[in-house]
Each structure stands twice: as C-alpha cells, then as structure tokens.
Design a protein around this motif. Structure first.
Motif, PDB file in Angstrom:
ATOM      1  N   GLY A  25       0.798  -1.225   0.000  1.00 48.10           N
ATOM      2  CA  GLY A  25       0.000   0.000   0.000  1.00 48.10           C
ATOM      3  C   GLY A  25       0.830   1.275   0.000  1.00 48.10           C
ATOM      4  O   GLY A  25       0.301   2.369  -0.183  1.00 48.10           O
ATOM      5  N   GLY A  27       2.867   2.273  -2.225  1.00 47.68           N
ATOM      6  CA  GLY A  27       2.904   2.851  -3.561  1.00 47.68           C
ATOM      7  C   GLY A  27       4.071   2.386  -4.413  1.00 47.68           C
ATOM      8  O   GLY A  27       4.394   3.001  -5.429  1.00 47.68           O
ATOM      9  N   LYS A  28       4.689   1.262  -4.059  1.00 48.89           N
ATOM     10  CA  LYS A  28       5.876   0.866  -4.834  1.00 48.89           C
ATOM     11  C   LYS A  28       5.513   0.406  -6.243  1.00 48.89           C
ATOM     12  O   LYS A  28       6.282   0.615  -7.170  1.00 48.89           O
ATOM     13  CB  LYS A  28       6.714  -0.173  -4.099  1.00 48.89           C
ATOM     14  CG  LYS A  28       6.085  -1.527  -4.008  1.00 48.89           C
ATOM     15  CD  LYS A  28       6.977  -2.477  -3.275  1.00 48.89           C
ATOM     16  CE  LYS A  28       6.253  -3.788  -3.014  1.00 48.89           C
ATOM     17  NZ  LYS A  28       4.874  -3.651  -2.497  1.00 48.89           N
ATOM     18  N   THR A  29       4.347  -0.208  -6.411  1.00 54.28           N
ATOM     19  CA  THR A  29       3.969  -0.640  -7.758  1.00 54.28           C
ATOM     20  C   THR A  29       3.727   0.593  -8.643  1.00 54.28           C
ATOM     21  O   THR A  29       4.195   0.645  -9.791  1.00 54.28           O
ATOM     22  CB  THR A  29       2.699  -1.525  -7.711  1.00 54.28           C
ATOM     23  OG1 THR A  29       2.921  -2.565  -6.763  1.00 54.28           O
ATOM     24  CG2 THR A  29       2.388  -2.132  -9.062  1.00 54.28           C
ATOM     25  N   THR A  30       3.048   1.591  -8.082  1.00 56.16           N
ATOM     26  CA  THR A  30       2.800   2.837  -8.820  1.00 56.16           C
ATOM     27  C   THR A  30       4.141   3.473  -9.204  1.00 56.16           C
ATOM     28  O   THR A  30       4.359   3.869 -10.364  1.00 56.16           O
ATOM     29  CB  THR A  30       1.994   3.821  -7.925  1.00 56.16           C
ATOM     30  OG1 THR A  30       0.852   3.136  -7.415  1.00 56.16           O
ATOM     31  CG2 THR A  30       1.573   5.048  -8.689  1.00 56.16           C
ATOM     32  N   ARG A 148      -7.538   1.757  -2.229  1.00 54.23           N
ATOM     33  CA  ARG A 148      -7.258   0.914  -3.400  1.00 54.23           C
ATOM     34  C   ARG A 148      -8.385  -0.092  -3.637  1.00 54.23           C
ATOM     35  O   ARG A 148      -8.630  -0.494  -4.764  1.00 54.23           O
ATOM     36  CB  ARG A 148      -5.915   0.192  -3.190  1.00 54.23           C
ATOM     37  CG  ARG A 148      -5.420  -0.509  -4.414  1.00 54.23           C
ATOM     38  CD  ARG A 148      -3.988  -0.985  -4.242  1.00 54.23           C
ATOM     39  NE  ARG A 148      -3.887  -2.091  -3.308  1.00 54.23           N
ATOM     40  CZ  ARG A 148      -2.728  -2.681  -2.952  1.00 54.23           C
ATOM     41  NH1 ARG A 148      -1.593  -2.233  -3.450  1.00 54.23           N
ATOM     42  NH2 ARG A 148      -2.707  -3.680  -2.104  1.00 54.23           N
ATOM     43  N   ASN A 180       7.389   8.031  -0.058  1.00 56.18           N
ATOM     44  CA  ASN A 180       6.472   8.310  -1.166  1.00 56.18           C
ATOM     45  C   ASN A 180       5.313   9.156  -0.665  1.00 56.18           C
ATOM     46  O   ASN A 180       4.200   8.676  -0.490  1.00 56.18           O
ATOM     47  CB  ASN A 180       5.968   6.995  -1.782  1.00 56.18           C
ATOM     48  CG  ASN A 180       4.953   7.242  -2.892  1.00 56.18           C
ATOM     49  OD1 ASN A 180       4.932   8.309  -3.506  1.00 56.18           O
ATOM     50  ND2 ASN A 180       4.097   6.254  -3.147  1.00 56.18           N
ATOM     51  N   ASP A 181       5.602  10.450  -0.414  1.00 59.11           N
ATOM     52  CA  ASP A 181       4.486  11.341  -0.072  1.00 59.11           C
ATOM     53  C   ASP A 181       3.960  11.950  -1.364  1.00 59.11           C
ATOM     54  O   ASP A 181       2.807  11.743  -1.737  1.00 59.11           O
ATOM     55  CB  ASP A 181       4.881  12.385   0.986  1.00 59.11           C
ATOM     56  CG  ASP A 181       6.232  13.044   0.717  1.00 59.11           C
ATOM     57  OD1 ASP A 181       6.836  12.778  -0.343  1.00 59.11           O
ATOM     58  OD2 ASP A 181       6.680  13.833   1.549  1.00 59.11           O
TER      59      ASP A 181
HETATM   60  P1  ADP Z   1       1.981  -1.181  -3.314  1.00 59.42           P
HETATM   61  O1  ADP Z   1       2.450  -1.704  -4.634  1.00 59.42           O
HETATM   62  O2  ADP Z   1       3.099  -0.655  -2.464  1.00 59.42           O
HETATM   63  O3  ADP Z   1       1.118  -2.169  -2.547  1.00 59.42           O
HETATM   64  P2  ADP Z   1       0.274   0.653  -4.855  1.00 59.42           P
HETATM   65  O4  ADP Z   1       1.227   1.169  -5.875  1.00 59.42           O
HETATM   66  O5  ADP Z   1      -0.778  -0.318  -5.291  1.00 59.42           O
HETATM   67  O6  ADP Z   1       1.038   0.110  -3.559  1.00 59.42           O
HETATM   68  O7  ADP Z   1      -0.413   1.949  -4.206  1.00 59.42           O
HETATM   69  C1  ADP Z   1      -1.416   1.831  -3.186  1.00 59.42           C
HETATM   70  C2  ADP Z   1      -2.478   2.932  -3.411  1.00 59.42           C
HETATM   71  O8  ADP Z   1      -1.898   4.205  -3.105  1.00 59.42           O
HETATM   72  C3  ADP Z   1      -2.941   2.989  -4.869  1.00 59.42           C
HETATM   73  O9  ADP Z   1      -4.345   3.255  -4.884  1.00 59.42           O
HETATM   74  C4  ADP Z   1      -2.140   4.170  -5.444  1.00 59.42           C
HETATM   75  O10 ADP Z   1      -2.845   4.823  -6.491  1.00 59.42           O
HETATM   76  C5  ADP Z   1      -1.993   5.094  -4.228  1.00 59.42           C
HETATM   77  N1  ADP Z   1      -0.756   5.905  -4.253  1.00 59.42           N
HETATM   78  C6  ADP Z   1       0.489   5.541  -4.662  1.00 59.42           C
HETATM   79  N2  ADP Z   1       1.378   6.558  -4.502  1.00 59.42           N
HETATM   80  C7  ADP Z   1       0.686   7.591  -3.953  1.00 59.42           C
HETATM   81  C8  ADP Z   1       1.032   8.918  -3.537  1.00 59.42           C
HETATM   82  N3  ADP Z   1       2.269   9.401  -3.634  1.00 59.42           N
HETATM   83  N4  ADP Z   1       0.047   9.704  -3.024  1.00 59.42           N
HETATM   84  C9  ADP Z   1      -1.229   9.223  -2.890  1.00 59.42           C
HETATM   85  N5  ADP Z   1      -1.636   7.976  -3.272  1.00 59.42           N
HETATM   86  C10 ADP Z   1      -0.695   7.169  -3.791  1.00 59.42           C
END
Ligand code: ADP
Ligand code: 5GP
Length: 228
Positions: A25, A27-30, A148, A180-181
């Motif tokens: 959660g 945001g590493k995938t994003t 998510r 990741n803010d």
């Molecule tokens: P992970 O791969 O670490 O489990 P995700 O990439 O799926 O996390 O991101 C989790 C949620 O947070 C997603 O809905 C994504 O769109 C959101 N997100 C990612 N980076 C940010 C950010 N910098 N600010 C706000 N929301 C974010």
C-alpha cells in the motif's frame, strides 16, 4: 579457460538489479511503473505467484499466475532465484529473468518483499541496489490500502499487521529509503538513485544524481516516526 564477456565489455552499460520493497500500500507498484515508463532500458521483473489476479491484472504482464502445484514444481526444478511466502501466498523471482537482465545490461525492477530482496542481494551483491519505499505515515498507509479497494478487510488487516516489521527490516537493511508522499518527488529521487548507482557500477560518477541520492541513504533516515 573461457573468458567471461559481460555487457560492459561490449560497450553496454552494466545491468542493475533494482530491488524495490515497501509495506503493501506504500505505492511501490505505482512508483515502479512510472519509473519503467520513463526509462528506455528498465523492465519489470515478472514474478510467479499462487495468488489470484486482482483488478485489471493480466497473466504474463503483472505476474505469472500459477497453481500451487505448478509453483511447487518450479521450486523443485530450481527455477527460482528466490521465493517467499507473503501474506499467505507464494511469490518467486525466476532465475532466468535476472540472468537475461544482467546479460542485456538493463535495469531489472523487482517489486518484491524484504525476504526476497535480501536473497537477490546475497546472490548478486555487486549488481543489486535495494530501495525501501516508505509511506508518509502508517495512517496514510492504511488509507491508501482502503482506497485501493482491492482486498477485503481481513487481508488489509493482515497487510497492516506485517507493515511494521517490514519497515524495521527495510530501514535497517536496504541501501536507500524513499518516502512516497508526493509521487513526482519520489520518482525524481528513484531516478537519481539509479543514475548514481549505474554510474558507480560503470566506474564513474554522476555528481548531480549523487547530490540527490546521498541524503536518501539508509543511514540518513530516522525510522522512529514509522515505528512509534
Ligand atoms: P503497493 O504496490 O506498495 O502495494 P500501490 O502502488 O498499489 O502500492 O499503491 C497503493 C495505493 O496508493 C494505490 O491506490 C495508489 O494509487 C496510491 N498511491 C500511490 N502513490 C501515492 C502517492 N504518492 N500519493 C497518494 N496515493 C498514492
Ligand atoms: P501483492 O499481492 O500486493 O502483489 O504482493 C504482495 C507482496 O509480495 C509485496 O510485498 C510484493 O513486493 C511481494 N512479492 C511480489 N513478487 C514477489 C517475488 O517474486 N518474491 C518475493 N519474495 N516477494 C514478492
């Protein structure tokens, strides 16, 4: 004796194994997808997993989705560089994925947990850079997981329960920590870390990248706000 020819010997940059870990959660995938989208020679390392696809995930793109039996057969064949049980499911990195990335001189991006990250580094220490992605706070981590909407409440609770120990391990073992803010800032920082490490692997220095990357080194971070 056979000479070993590396990508660098034939004029290509050295391959880099970029391990990205974070509590679920954060945001590493994003971040990984944005980084790969912006880099010509970075590729996502597609893991095998026994978990079911969620949302719009596609087989062979996000993961190789396999049955528990198939996963066990791959383990028995020695096909994995590393594998781990995470949140009650099995996930593994195929050895062939790593070897192809290194041979091609590419950046391979591994979205894997801290156990897997430690194993990749142990196998390829000179080529690995490990980056731990932190959420701005544990409250924001929970908000992102809920927003998510891809897991039921029970799975979210399980992910939050292991988040603290992942942060502890990541902040004590990884090379760099990125908060990741704001996504754009985190992306700029990740690009700088990669540029800095690639320059170093090639025997040179990228001073502009190093100026951004140096404060992100693990030793510079006080992890207490995430562990309180
Ligand atoms: P992970 O791969 O670490 O489990 P995700 O990439 O799926 O996390 O991101 C989790 C949620 O947070 C997603 O809905 C994504 O769109 C959101 N997100 C990612 N980076 C940010 C950010 N910098 N600010 C706000 N929301 C974010
Ligand atoms: P998710 O189910 O959210 O896609 O992933 C759950 C966790 O498994 C994440 O922490 C992710 O980084 C990790 N993971 C994904 N693929 C692998 C892998 O090949 N090896 C290991 N060790 N962990 C993985």
């Amino acid at each position: 004796m056979r000479a070993v020819v590396t990508a660098m010997d034939i004029g290509r940059p050295a391959g880099l194994l970029l391990v990205l870990s974070a509590p679920s959660g954060a945001g590493k995938t994003t971040l990984a997808r944005r980084f790969i989208g912006a880099s010509e020679d970075a590729r996502f390392s597609i893991s095998a997993t026994t978990r079911a696809p969620r949302g719009a995930e596609r087989d062979g793109v996000d993961y190789h989705f396999v049955s528990p039996e198939r996963f066990a057969a791959l383990v028995a064949e020695g096909a994995f560089a590393e594998w781990a049980e995470v949140h009650g499911q099995r996930y593994g990195t195929l050895r062939s994925t790593v070897e192809e990335a290194l041979a091609a001189g590419r950046v391979a991006v591994f979205d894997i947990d801290v156990q897997g990250g430690a194993q990749v580094r142990a196998l390829w220490p000179a080529s690995t850079v490990a980056v731990f992605v932190l959420p701005p706070s544990m409250q924001e981590l929970e908000r992102r997981l809920r927003a998510r909407s891809t897991e039921p409440d029970s799975a979210i609770a399980r992910r939050l329960a292991v988040a603290r120990s992942e942060v502890e391990r990541g902040c004590s073992q990884y090379d760099y920590c990125i908060v990741n803010d704001q996504l754009e800032r985190a992306l700029t920082e990740l690009k700088a870390v990669v540029a800095c490490e690639r320059a170093r692997l090639g025997g040179g220095e990228d001073r502009a990248a190093a100026a951004i990357a140096a404060p992100l080194r693990r030793e510079e971070l006080d992890p207490r706000p995430w562990l309180a």
